[in-house]
Every structure is written in structure tokens, then in C-alpha cells.
Design a protein around this motif. Structure first.
Motif, PDB file in Angstrom:
ATOM      1  N   LEU A  18      32.180  26.322  50.819  1.00 16.49           N
ATOM      2  CA  LEU A  18      32.234  27.711  51.267  1.00 16.49           C
ATOM      3  C   LEU A  18      33.667  28.236  51.217  1.00 16.49           C
ATOM      4  O   LEU A  18      33.918  29.363  50.787  1.00 16.49           O
ATOM      5  N   HIS A  19      34.613  27.402  51.612  1.00 12.54           N
ATOM      6  CA  HIS A  19      36.027  27.780  51.552  1.00 12.54           C
ATOM      7  C   HIS A  19      36.450  28.044  50.098  1.00 12.54           C
ATOM      8  O   HIS A  19      37.160  29.024  49.819  1.00 12.54           O
ATOM      9  N   ASP A  20      36.031  27.194  49.183  1.00 12.13           N
ATOM     10  CA  ASP A  20      36.354  27.380  47.768  1.00 12.13           C
ATOM     11  C   ASP A  20      35.742  28.675  47.229  1.00 12.13           C
ATOM     12  O   ASP A  20      36.396  29.419  46.484  1.00 12.13           O
ATOM     13  N   LEU A  21      34.498  28.942  47.605  1.00  9.33           N
ATOM     14  CA  LEU A  21      33.830  30.179  47.181  1.00  9.33           C
ATOM     15  C   LEU A  21      34.599  31.385  47.692  1.00  9.33           C
ATOM     16  O   LEU A  21      34.856  32.337  46.963  1.00  9.33           O
ATOM     17  N   ARG A  22      34.989  31.326  48.954  1.00  2.63           N
ATOM     18  CA  ARG A  22      35.732  32.424  49.561  1.00  2.63           C
ATOM     19  C   ARG A  22      37.050  32.659  48.831  1.00  2.63           C
ATOM     20  O   ARG A  22      37.439  33.785  48.551  1.00  2.63           O
ATOM     21  N   ALA A  23      37.743  31.590  48.497  1.00  2.00           N
ATOM     22  CA  ALA A  23      39.021  31.706  47.777  1.00  2.00           C
ATOM     23  C   ALA A  23      38.815  32.313  46.391  1.00  2.00           C
ATOM     24  O   ALA A  23      39.600  33.170  45.961  1.00  2.00           O
ATOM     25  N   ASP A  24      37.768  31.888  45.695  1.00  2.00           N
ATOM     26  CA  ASP A  24      37.464  32.451  44.373  1.00  2.00           C
ATOM     27  C   ASP A  24      37.156  33.942  44.469  1.00  2.00           C
ATOM     28  O   ASP A  24      37.645  34.743  43.661  1.00  2.00           O
ATOM     29  N   ILE A  25      36.344  34.317  45.439  1.00  2.67           N
ATOM     30  CA  ILE A  25      35.989  35.727  45.614  1.00  2.67           C
ATOM     31  C   ILE A  25      37.232  36.549  45.914  1.00  2.67           C
ATOM     32  O   ILE A  25      37.443  37.622  45.336  1.00  2.67           O
ATOM     33  N   GLN A  26      38.079  36.041  46.797  1.00  2.43           N
ATOM     34  CA  GLN A  26      39.297  36.772  47.138  1.00  2.43           C
ATOM     35  C   GLN A  26      40.202  36.932  45.924  1.00  2.43           C
ATOM     36  O   GLN A  26      40.743  38.008  45.677  1.00  2.43           O
ATOM     37  N   GLN A  27      40.357  35.870  45.165  1.00  2.00           N
ATOM     38  CA  GLN A  27      41.212  35.935  43.972  1.00  2.00           C
ATOM     39  C   GLN A  27      40.690  36.989  42.993  1.00  2.00           C
ATOM     40  O   GLN A  27      41.459  37.810  42.495  1.00  2.00           O
ATOM     41  N   HIS A  28      39.399  36.967  42.727  1.00  2.00           N
ATOM     42  CA  HIS A  28      38.821  37.937  41.788  1.00  2.00           C
ATOM     43  C   HIS A  28      38.901  39.361  42.343  1.00  2.00           C
ATOM     44  O   HIS A  28      39.171  40.306  41.598  1.00  2.00           O
ATOM     45  N   ARG A  29      38.693  39.506  43.644  1.00  2.00           N
ATOM     46  CA  ARG A  29      38.791  40.832  44.258  1.00  2.00           C
ATOM     47  C   ARG A  29      40.192  41.388  44.082  1.00  2.00           C
ATOM     48  O   ARG A  29      40.366  42.544  43.668  1.00  2.00           O
ATOM     49  N   LEU A  30      41.204  40.581  44.349  1.00  2.00           N
ATOM     50  CA  LEU A  30      42.588  41.046  44.223  1.00  2.00           C
ATOM     51  C   LEU A  30      42.937  41.383  42.769  1.00  2.00           C
ATOM     52  O   LEU A  30      43.616  42.392  42.506  1.00  2.00           O
ATOM     53  N   GLU A  31      42.469  40.563  41.838  1.00  2.00           N
ATOM     54  CA  GLU A  31      42.704  40.843  40.413  1.00  2.00           C
ATOM     55  C   GLU A  31      42.067  42.168  40.013  1.00  2.00           C
ATOM     56  O   GLU A  31      42.694  42.995  39.330  1.00  2.00           O
ATOM     57  N   LEU A  32      40.827  42.379  40.420  1.00  4.77           N
ATOM     58  CA  LEU A  32      40.135  43.615  40.066  1.00  4.77           C
ATOM     59  C   LEU A  32      40.752  44.833  40.739  1.00  4.77           C
ATOM     60  O   LEU A  32      40.794  45.913  40.143  1.00  4.77           O
ATOM     61  N   GLN A  33      41.249  44.679  41.943  1.00  4.15           N
ATOM     62  CA  GLN A  33      41.929  45.791  42.602  1.00  4.15           C
ATOM     63  C   GLN A  33      43.169  46.204  41.812  1.00  4.15           C
ATOM     64  O   GLN A  33      43.417  47.395  41.613  1.00  4.15           O
ATOM     65  N   ARG A  34      43.937  45.211  41.366  1.00  3.28           N
ATOM     66  CA  ARG A  34      45.132  45.515  40.563  1.00  3.28           C
ATOM     67  C   ARG A  34      44.739  46.173  39.237  1.00  3.28           C
ATOM     68  O   ARG A  34      45.343  47.160  38.830  1.00  3.28           O
ATOM     69  N   GLU A  35      43.747  45.624  38.574  1.00  3.28           N
ATOM     70  CA  GLU A  35      43.322  46.174  37.287  1.00  3.28           C
ATOM     71  C   GLU A  35      42.780  47.590  37.434  1.00  3.28           C
ATOM     72  O   GLU A  35      43.055  48.453  36.588  1.00  3.28           O
ATOM     73  N   THR A  36      42.047  47.836  38.480  1.00  5.74           N
ATOM     74  CA  THR A  36      41.507  49.179  38.706  1.00  5.74           C
ATOM     75  C   THR A  36      42.633  50.174  38.977  1.00  5.74           C
ATOM     76  O   THR A  36      42.582  51.314  38.516  1.00  5.74           O
ATOM     77  N   ALA A  37      43.644  49.745  39.698  1.00  7.99           N
ATOM     78  CA  ALA A  37      44.798  50.622  39.932  1.00  7.99           C
ATOM     79  C   ALA A  37      45.549  50.867  38.619  1.00  7.99           C
ATOM     80  O   ALA A  37      45.962  52.002  38.334  1.00  7.99           O
ATOM     81  N   ASP A  38      45.692  49.839  37.799  1.00  6.73           N
ATOM     82  CA  ASP A  38      46.402  49.970  36.520  1.00  6.73           C
ATOM     83  C   ASP A  38      45.666  50.878  35.541  1.00  6.73           C
ATOM     84  O   ASP A  38      46.291  51.593  34.756  1.00  6.73           O
ATOM     85  N   ILE A  39      44.358  50.854  35.583  1.00  7.48           N
ATOM     86  CA  ILE A  39      43.570  51.635  34.631  1.00  7.48           C
ATOM     87  C   ILE A  39      43.728  53.134  34.870  1.00  7.48           C
ATOM     88  O   ILE A  39      43.468  53.948  33.978  1.00  7.48           O
ATOM     89  N   ALA A  40      44.217  53.510  36.029  1.00  4.83           N
ATOM     90  CA  ALA A  40      44.434  54.929  36.338  1.00  4.83           C
ATOM     91  C   ALA A  40      45.440  55.555  35.363  1.00  4.83           C
ATOM     92  O   ALA A  40      45.445  56.775  35.199  1.00  4.83           O
ATOM     93  N   ALA A  41      46.256  54.739  34.713  1.00  9.89           N
ATOM     94  CA  ALA A  41      47.238  55.257  33.753  1.00  9.89           C
ATOM     95  C   ALA A  41      46.558  55.950  32.573  1.00  9.89           C
ATOM     96  O   ALA A  41      47.139  56.857  31.971  1.00  9.89           O
TER      97      ALA A  41
END
Length: 89
Positions: A18-41
Motif C-alpha cells: 500500500l505504501h508503494d502504491l501511494r508513492a507511485d500515485i503521488q509521483q505520477h500526480r506530481l509529474e502530471l501537475q507539472r506537465e499540465t502547468a507546462d502545457i499552458a504555454a
């Protein structure tokens, strides 16, 4: 009398997964947040704003899930420790 069966090692394995799943989800969430902010360009219209708004609502739910995973892992770890103490492991 109520009887509860606890296998401490199984609780720890589940907690670890469960801890590993949580870490994976958090990592992907943070990556997608950055990418979504970058795509605003190069994507900036009402559809983007709607997407961002919906995405932010979704991220809040995901963060609640992440926090819940932390709480469950803490609970299960404590339960495993108490089970080990009771079983003298």
C-alpha cells in the motif's frame, strides 16, 4: 468472546504494498501537475481552464486517498506490532 486472528507479517506485507502504491500515485500526480502547468504555454483556452479546474478537484480526492493510505499503514503497522508482542514473536 470475540476472536480476532492477526498475521503480523501479512499485515506488514500489505502495508508495504500500500505504501508503494501511494508513492507511485503521488509521483505520477506530481509529474502530471507539472506537465499540465507546462502545457499552458501552448494551450490556453476555455477548455484548458475547464480541464485544469476538474483536474484540481480530482487531485484533491487523490491527496485524500494518499493521506488515508498513510493512516491505514500506520494503523496496520501498530496492529502488527501489537500482534507480534502478544504472540511473543
Amino acid at each position: 468472546m470475540t476472536r480476532i486472528e492477526v498475521v503480523p507479517q501479512e499485515l506488514r506485507v500489505f502495508c508495504s504494498r500500500l505504501h508503494d502504491l501511494r508513492a507511485d500515485i503521488q509521483q505520477h500526480r506530481l509529474e502530471l501537475q507539472r506537465e499540465t502547468a507546462d502545457i499552458a504555454a501552448f494551450w490556453s483556452d476555455k477548455h484548458y481552464e475547464k480541464f485544469r479546474s476538474e483536474q484540481e478537484e480530482f487531485w484533491i480526492l487523490i491527496q485524500i486517498f494518499e493521506k488515508r493510505c498513510d493512516l491505514i499503514c500506520e494503523y496496520l503497522s501498530d496492529k502488527a506490532t501489537r500482534g507480534e508482542a502478544y504472540l511473543n514473536l
